[in-house]
Design a protein around this motif. Structure first.
Motif, short mmCIF file in Angstrom:
data_model
loop_
_atom_site.label_atom_id
_atom_site.label_comp_id
_atom_site.label_asym_id
_atom_site.label_seq_id
_atom_site.Cartn_x
_atom_site.Cartn_y
_atom_site.Cartn_z
N GLY A 164 -5.03 5.33 -4.58
CA GLY A 164 -5.81 4.31 -3.93
C GLY A 164 -5.64 4.29 -2.42
N SER A 202 -6.92 9.52 -3.95
CA SER A 202 -7.76 8.65 -4.77
C SER A 202 -6.97 8.11 -5.96
CB SER A 202 -9.03 9.38 -5.22
OG SER A 202 -8.71 10.46 -6.06
N CYS A 262 0.81 -1.22 0.00
CA CYS A 262 0.00 0.00 0.00
C CYS A 262 0.84 1.27 0.00
CB CYS A 262 -0.94 0.00 1.20
SG CYS A 262 -0.09 0.23 2.76
N CYS A 269 -2.40 -1.82 5.87
CA CYS A 269 -2.96 -2.95 5.11
C CYS A 269 -2.63 -4.30 5.73
CB CYS A 269 -2.48 -2.90 3.67
SG CYS A 269 -0.74 -3.37 3.48
N LYS A 299 -6.69 5.09 1.36
CA LYS A 299 -7.95 5.26 2.07
C LYS A 299 -7.75 5.65 3.52
CE LYS A 299 -10.52 2.11 -0.88
NZ LYS A 299 -9.40 1.73 -1.78
#
Ligand SMILES: [Zn+2]
Length: 63
Positions: free
Chosen positions: A49, A46, A7, A21, A51
């Motif tokens: 990716g 975004s 990630c 993650c 979050k």
């Protein structure tokens, strides 16, 4: 600092499990830092990716 391969989160060198993650693979060969403060309203987040707020590497190299 090292970067999570999955990630791209940047974590301290003594971290064994990625807090974002849960990954266990890290790389110390990474480039660029992105600070994500508000992932829901960040275009960069975004695009990548992301979050969860935190520090991320732009590029992570694996061998
Ligand atoms: Zn991770």
């Amino acid at each position: 600092m090292k970067a999570c391969v999955r990630c791209k989160a940047l974590v301290p060198d003594d971290t064994n499990i990625c807090p974002v993650c849960g990954g266990r693979e890290f790389s110390d060969r990474w480039d660029g830092i992105v600070a994500v403060l508000d992932p829901d309203n960040s275009k960069v987040a975004s695009m990548l990716g992301i979050k969860k707020a935190g520090l991320y590497a732009l590029k992570v190299r694996t061998r």
